[in-house]
Write an enzyme that holds these catalytic residues in place. Structure first.
Site, PDB file in Angstrom:
ATOM      1  N   CYS A  35      -4.736   2.433  -3.584  1.00  0.00           N
ATOM      2  CA  CYS A  35      -3.492   2.955  -2.990  1.00  0.00           C
ATOM      3  C   CYS A  35      -2.335   1.983  -3.206  1.00  0.00           C
ATOM      4  O   CYS A  35      -1.510   1.766  -2.307  1.00  0.00           O
ATOM      5  CB  CYS A  35      -3.656   3.255  -1.498  1.00  0.00           C
TER       6      CYS A  35
ATOM      7  N   GLN B  52      -4.608  -5.078   7.199  1.00  0.00           N
ATOM      8  CA  GLN B  52      -5.561  -6.120   6.800  1.00  0.00           C
ATOM      9  C   GLN B  52      -5.314  -7.399   7.597  1.00  0.00           C
ATOM     10  O   GLN B  52      -6.241  -8.165   7.857  1.00  0.00           O
ATOM     11  CB  GLN B  52      -5.437  -6.421   5.296  1.00  0.00           C
TER      12      GLN B  52
ATOM     13  N   ASP C 150       3.023  -4.373   8.169  1.00  0.00           N
ATOM     14  CA  ASP C 150       1.853  -3.519   8.017  1.00  0.00           C
ATOM     15  C   ASP C 150       0.641  -4.440   8.205  1.00  0.00           C
ATOM     16  O   ASP C 150       0.264  -5.190   7.308  1.00  0.00           O
ATOM     17  CB  ASP C 150       1.876  -2.879   6.623  1.00  0.00           C
TER      18      ASP C 150
ATOM     19  N   LYS D  79     -10.426  -0.443  10.602  1.00  0.00           N
ATOM     20  CA  LYS D  79     -10.648  -1.670   9.802  1.00  0.00           C
ATOM     21  C   LYS D  79     -10.977  -2.848  10.710  1.00  0.00           C
ATOM     22  O   LYS D  79     -11.381  -3.902  10.252  1.00  0.00           O
ATOM     23  CB  LYS D  79      -9.406  -1.988   8.978  1.00  0.00           C
TER      24      LYS D  79
ATOM     25  N   HIS E 108       0.863  -1.191   0.000  1.00  0.00           N
ATOM     26  CA  HIS E 108       0.000   0.000   0.000  1.00  0.00           C
ATOM     27  C   HIS E 108       0.898   1.239   0.000  1.00  0.00           C
ATOM     28  O   HIS E 108       2.017   1.197   0.520  1.00  0.00           O
ATOM     29  CB  HIS E 108      -0.832  -0.064   1.294  1.00  0.00           C
TER      30      HIS E 108
HETATM   31  N1  PMP Z   1      -1.786  -0.650   4.647  1.00  0.00           N
HETATM   32  C1  PMP Z   1      -2.762  -1.425   4.152  1.00  0.00           C
HETATM   33  C2  PMP Z   1      -2.440  -2.832   3.718  1.00  0.00           C
HETATM   34  C3  PMP Z   1      -4.052  -0.923   4.049  1.00  0.00           C
HETATM   35  O1  PMP Z   1      -5.034  -1.696   3.553  1.00  0.00           O
HETATM   36  C4  PMP Z   1      -4.311   0.409   4.466  1.00  0.00           C
HETATM   37  C5  PMP Z   1      -5.691   1.008   4.337  1.00  0.00           C
HETATM   38  N2  PMP Z   1      -6.282   0.811   3.082  1.00  0.00           N
HETATM   39  C6  PMP Z   1      -3.259   1.161   4.996  1.00  0.00           C
HETATM   40  C7  PMP Z   1      -2.013   0.598   5.067  1.00  0.00           C
HETATM   41  C8  PMP Z   1      -3.463   2.552   5.481  1.00  0.00           C
HETATM   42  O2  PMP Z   1      -4.335   2.575   6.574  1.00  0.00           O
HETATM   43  P1  PMP Z   1      -4.893   3.958   7.160  1.00  0.00           P
HETATM   44  O3  PMP Z   1      -5.383   4.742   5.986  1.00  0.00           O
HETATM   45  O4  PMP Z   1      -5.978   3.529   8.089  1.00  0.00           O
HETATM   46  O5  PMP Z   1      -3.757   4.611   7.872  1.00  0.00           O
END
Ligand code: PMP
Length: 414
Positions: free
Chosen positions: A372, A211, A208, A234, A131
């Site tokens: 993203c 998920q 990270d 999430k 991401h």
């Molecule tokens: N890493 C992953 C794998 C994600 O799915 C996301 C959210 N889509 C993020 C980072 C970023 O999370 P946040 O926008 O809640 O900081």
């Protein structure tokens, strides 16, 4: 059937659904079919009620007031930290830093640990599935320190090949930063093996877990990582709250992130000394109600049989994959063995954005775009995908509703 003879349901999805008020609403006159939990999950009444209760009866600033309300708010905020500690099996609450989300947590590590310990030529290794939150902070670090960013490849099915992964790592690798679970492909990365490889080369490992923490059992000691980050929203909790976990020794060695109230020991105009972790990394008034709300989300998850939840989500995924594969012109993106309940796909002749807009008319909420993960899209040879992601409150009927809506969309678009 004799009621007493009926085996108890391992997982009663209708009972779970009743905890999520939003699921009872309609969209465009159709029952809501929410298949975008990987972007942000809906909230159970237990979390919503906690937020209402905190703001209605228990709210005050924390760590400062010498009065009852502030003391009880502080106790609730710190109790939430203990709930997170237990949920990820950290060895101490001192290792649990509240942030505003996973993005901030990764930026915190890059800006503090990264700037303090990386020299020009040192390497940070990430994978092709990351991401933007786990790419851009390292690019900023590269620009600030002269370190090198290397990318480990992804296989066409979305899996990570450990041999190619290890080839990306060398004596200069200081950090490996990878997703626990890919938000686009649903791949569950072999993080235990990745930890062994990283550590064999003397590198630290950041996971990270945005998920991962939703779909996998997380034990930070067992995973063998050095940093684990995730976002509350999430995990059925509020927005504006996230977690950085790191070992106490690492947190003690890292310089502070932001300066301000709460993160200090003493301040003079000449110099300042820091509070010990985690306060050292929590400058300013923290997201108090959000942290307590995250604690409520963790209580909620702990009240369920999480093994049964995982089985339910897996059954939804398998049903979705087999039904999607039968829709003419649909190609699944991300089919790695053992993957989590996130399914990207493309449909011939239909742009994902148009598709998502048409599905929405049937009440079906899916994500469309690059998620993203623009570099991954480029590797996959697409500009965007449509993504359905499944949570503990989704049903087989909702998977079928997605398929029906897709057929309807084909009539409109093709
Ligand atoms: N890493 C992953 C794998 C994600 O799915 C996301 C959210 N889509 C993020 C980072 C970023 O999370 P946040 O926008 O809640 O900081």
């Amino acid at each position: 059937m004799n009621k007493q003879m009926t085996a108890p349901l391992a997982f009663d999805v209708q009972k779970v659904r009743a905890d999520f008020p939003i699921l009872a609403r309609e969209v465009h006159g159709k029952p809501l079919v929410y298949l975008d939990s990987a972007a942000s999950a809906q909230k159970p009444r237990q979390v919503i009620d906690t937020l209402t209760r905190v703001y209605s009866h228990e709210y005050a600033n924390v760590h400062r007031g010498a009065y009852y309300l502030s003391e009880t708010a502080t106790a609730a905020y710190e109790a939430a930290r203990e709930k997170v500690r237990g949920f990820i099996n950290a060895s101490s609450i001192k290792e649990v830093v509240f942030t505003k989300g996973a993005t901030e947590a990764i930026n915190l590590v890059a800006a503090t640990w990264g700037r303090a310990f990386l020299k020009p030529g040192d390497e940070v290794v990430i994978t092709a599935v990351e991401h933007h939150s786990n790419i851009v902070p390292w690019q900023l670090l590269r620009d600030a320190t002269g370190c090198v960013l290397k990318i480990a490849p992804v296989n066409p099915d979305g899996s990570i090949d450990l041999v190619s992964f290890e080839q990306a790592i060398g004596p200069k690798t200081k950090l490996v930063a990878v997703a626990h679970v890919s938000n686009v492909l649903g791949t569950v990365l072999p993080v235990r093996e990745v930890a062994d490889i990283a550590h064999a080369h003397g590198a630290k490992l950041l996971l990270d877990g945005c998920q991962g923490i939703v779909h996998e059992h997380v034990d930070v000691q067992d995973l063998g990582c050095d940093f684990y980050v995730f976002s509350g929203h999430k995990l059925y909790g509020p927005t504006g709250i996230g977690v950085l976990w790191a070992s106490l020794a690492l947190l003690e060695a890292m310089p502070p992130y932001q300066g301000g109230g709460d993160m200090i020991d003493t301040v003079t105009f000449a110099c300042t000394t820091w509070a010990p972790p985690p306060a050292k990394f929590e400058a300013g008034t923290p997201p108090i109600a959000q942290a307590i709300g995250l604690g409520a989300a963790i209580d909620y998850l702990n009240s369920l049989d999480r093994v049964a939840v995982a089985k339910h989500e897996n059954a939804l995924l398998r049903h979705a994959m087999s039904r999607l594969a039968q829709v003419p012109g649909v190609r699944l993106i991300g089919t790695a063995p053992g993957k989590a309940a996130v399914q990207s796909f493309v449909m011939e002749g239909a742009h994902p954005h148009d598709l998502a807009t048409i599905l929405d008319r049937s009440g079906v909420c899916v994500r469309a775009g690059h998620h993203c993960a623009q570099p991954l899209m480029e590797i996959l040879g697409v500009t965007a995908t449509t993504r359905a992601s499944f949570a503990l409150y989704n049903t087989m009927d909702e998977v079928d509703a997605l398929i029906t809506a897709l057929h309807r969309a084909q009539e409109v678009l093709l």
